[in-house]
Design a protein around this motif. Structure first.
Motif, PDB file in Angstrom:
ATOM      1  N   PRO A  69       1.043  -1.285  -0.210  1.00 30.62           N
ATOM      2  CA  PRO A  69       0.105  -0.029   0.104  1.00 30.62           C
ATOM      3  C   PRO A  69       0.457   0.727   0.025  1.00 30.62           C
ATOM      4  CG  PRO A  69       0.055  -0.815   2.506  1.00 30.62           C
ATOM      5  CD  PRO A  69       0.645  -1.881   1.536  1.00 30.62           C
ATOM      6  N   PHE A  70      -0.029   2.342  -0.562  1.00 22.91           N
ATOM      7  CA  PHE A  70       1.212   3.741  -0.357  1.00 22.91           C
ATOM      8  C   PHE A  70       0.026   4.607  -0.182  1.00 22.91           C
ATOM      9  CE2 PHE A  70       2.723   7.024  -2.969  1.00 22.91           C
ATOM     10  CZ  PHE A  70       3.665   7.852  -3.096  1.00 22.91           C
ATOM     11  N   VAL A  71      -1.023   4.922  -0.657  1.00 23.99           N
ATOM     12  CA  VAL A  71      -2.265   5.751  -0.450  1.00 23.99           C
ATOM     13  C   VAL A  71      -2.826   5.418  -0.555  1.00 23.99           C
ATOM     14  CG1 VAL A  71      -3.215   8.289  -1.491  1.00 23.99           C
ATOM     15  CG2 VAL A  71      -0.584   8.057  -1.321  1.00 23.99           C
ATOM     16  N   ASN A  72      -3.806   6.048   0.532  1.00 23.99           N
ATOM     17  CA  ASN A  72      -5.417   5.575   0.884  1.00 23.99           C
ATOM     18  C   ASN A  72      -5.953   6.936   0.881  1.00 23.99           C
ATOM     19  OD1 ASN A  72      -5.075   3.113   0.694  1.00 23.99           O
ATOM     20  ND2 ASN A  72      -5.144   1.954   2.258  1.00 23.99           N
ATOM     21  N   LEU A  73      -7.866   6.217   0.178  1.00 25.37           N
ATOM     22  CA  LEU A  73      -8.698   7.643   0.093  1.00 25.37           C
ATOM     23  C   LEU A  73      -9.864   7.015   0.864  1.00 25.37           C
ATOM     24  CD1 LEU A  73      -8.391   9.552  -3.042  1.00 25.37           C
ATOM     25  CD2 LEU A  73      -7.316  10.089  -0.893  1.00 25.37           C
ATOM     26  N   ALA A  74     -10.488   7.687   2.465  1.00 21.25           N
ATOM     27  CA  ALA A  74     -11.809   7.017   2.370  1.00 21.25           C
ATOM     28  C   ALA A  74     -12.893   8.316   3.584  1.00 21.25           C
ATOM     29  CB  ALA A  74     -11.278   6.046   3.888  1.00 21.25           C
ATOM     30  N   SER A  75     -13.924   7.994   3.420  1.00 19.95           N
ATOM     31  CA  SER A  75     -15.374   8.339   3.886  1.00 19.95           C
ATOM     32  C   SER A  75     -14.701   7.805   4.993  1.00 19.95           C
ATOM     33  CB  SER A  75     -16.076   8.492   2.823  1.00 19.95           C
ATOM     34  OG  SER A  75     -17.200   9.057   3.796  1.00 19.95           O
ATOM     35  N   GLN A  76     -14.710   8.501   6.326  1.00 17.95           N
ATOM     36  CA  GLN A  76     -15.074   8.250   7.169  1.00 17.95           C
ATOM     37  C   GLN A  76     -16.313   8.635   8.268  1.00 17.95           C
ATOM     38  OE1 GLN A  76     -13.350   5.039   7.831  1.00 17.95           O
ATOM     39  NE2 GLN A  76     -11.070   5.536   7.446  1.00 17.95           N
ATOM     40  N   LYS A  77     -16.882   8.228   9.609  1.00 15.64           N
ATOM     41  CA  LYS A  77     -17.320   8.927   9.667  1.00 15.64           C
ATOM     42  C   LYS A  77     -17.659  10.503   9.835  1.00 15.64           C
ATOM     43  CE  LYS A  77     -20.578   8.590  13.891  1.00 15.64           C
ATOM     44  NZ  LYS A  77     -21.020   7.615  14.733  1.00 15.64           N
ATOM     45  N   ASN A  78     -16.769  10.814  10.568  1.00 19.69           N
ATOM     46  CA  ASN A  78     -16.581  12.018  10.873  1.00 19.69           C
ATOM     47  C   ASN A  78     -15.760  13.395   9.873  1.00 19.69           C
ATOM     48  OD1 ASN A  78     -18.662  11.770  13.022  1.00 19.69           O
ATOM     49  ND2 ASN A  78     -16.762  11.165  14.264  1.00 19.69           N
ATOM     50  N   TYR A  79     -15.310  12.049   9.404  1.00 16.87           N
ATOM     51  CA  TYR A  79     -14.458  13.914   8.482  1.00 16.87           C
ATOM     52  C   TYR A  79     -13.670  12.068   6.630  1.00 16.87           C
ATOM     53  CZ  TYR A  79     -10.720  10.124  10.651  1.00 16.87           C
ATOM     54  OH  TYR A  79     -10.469   8.358  11.321  1.00 16.87           O
ATOM     55  N   VAL A  80     -13.351  12.793   6.066  1.00 19.23           N
ATOM     56  CA  VAL A  80     -12.355  12.179   5.454  1.00 19.23           C
ATOM     57  C   VAL A  80     -10.897  11.842   5.500  1.00 19.23           C
ATOM     58  CG1 VAL A  80     -11.717  12.525   2.575  1.00 19.23           C
ATOM     59  CG2 VAL A  80     -14.180  13.410   3.230  1.00 19.23           C
ATOM     60  N   ALA A  81     -10.131  11.130   4.800  1.00 17.37           N
ATOM     61  CA  ALA A  81      -9.081  10.732   5.064  1.00 17.37           C
ATOM     62  C   ALA A  81      -8.421  10.773   3.883  1.00 17.37           C
ATOM     63  CB  ALA A  81      -9.414   9.174   5.819  1.00 17.37           C
ATOM     64  N   VAL A  82      -7.354  10.679   3.854  1.00 17.11           N
ATOM     65  CA  VAL A  82      -5.662  10.998   2.983  1.00 17.11           C
ATOM     66  C   VAL A  82      -5.109  10.102   4.106  1.00 17.11           C
ATOM     67  CG1 VAL A  82      -4.317  11.497   1.250  1.00 17.11           C
ATOM     68  CG2 VAL A  82      -6.334  12.757   1.428  1.00 17.11           C
TER      69      VAL A  82
END
Length: 154
Positions: A69-82
């Motif tokens: 893995p290198f980079v992930n993008l995610a929509s979490q409960k209270n935020y968007v994460a890189v």
């Protein structure tokens, strides 16, 4: 958001409209700036950019069946994460990002070891995320991974 999706389009479709647009824009910025050699996939239930087994057959030390893995993008409960593994392993890259962040965003940086959390999705510094994505080649990531992360895991 932990999901069992099998494609990036499936992942995006499951997001609420306002998050869908934000994550899609982050995806576009990363894809436009990430050096050649990384592959987009679903990784750990998120949009991931990885070093494929064809380039790094050993895979990820935590689970060699997974690509590195290198980079992930995610929509979490209270935020968007890189999630950027390069910042976790390369202090110079981390220092650059921390110093550069205030020039692109007035909000306080909310960050873990490799996770940048954006709670105010209308204030994401997309240009900075693009610059971050462009900073490390596959070859450099493999070298840092093997010297910093992998050696530390043994």
């Amino acid at each position: 958001m932990k999901t069992n999706v099998h494609s990036v389009s499936e992942y995006l479709q499951l997001l609420p409209d306002e998050r869908q647009a934000v994550v899609a824009k982050l995806r576009k910025v990363v894809r436009e700036n990430l050096p050649r050699g990384f592959t987009e996939c679903i990784n750990y239930g998120m949009i991931g950019y990885v070093v494929p087994h064809s380039r790094y057959p050993s895979g990820y030390h935590c689970d060699p069946s997974l690509p590195l893995p290198f980079v992930n993008l995610a929509s979490q409960k209270n935020y968007v994460a890189v999630y950027h593994m390069g910042m976790y392993a390369d202090v110079d890259l981390l220092d650059w990002f921390v110093a550069e962040y205030p020039r692109h965003c007035s909000r306080k940086l909310d960050m873990g070891k490799s996770c940048i959390r954006f709670k105010k999705i209308d204030e994401i510094p997309y240009e900075l995320v693009g610059k971050l994505a462009a900073k490390m080649s596959v070859a450099k990531w493999i070298k840092i991974y093997e010297s910093q992360v992998l050696n530390g895991a043994k």
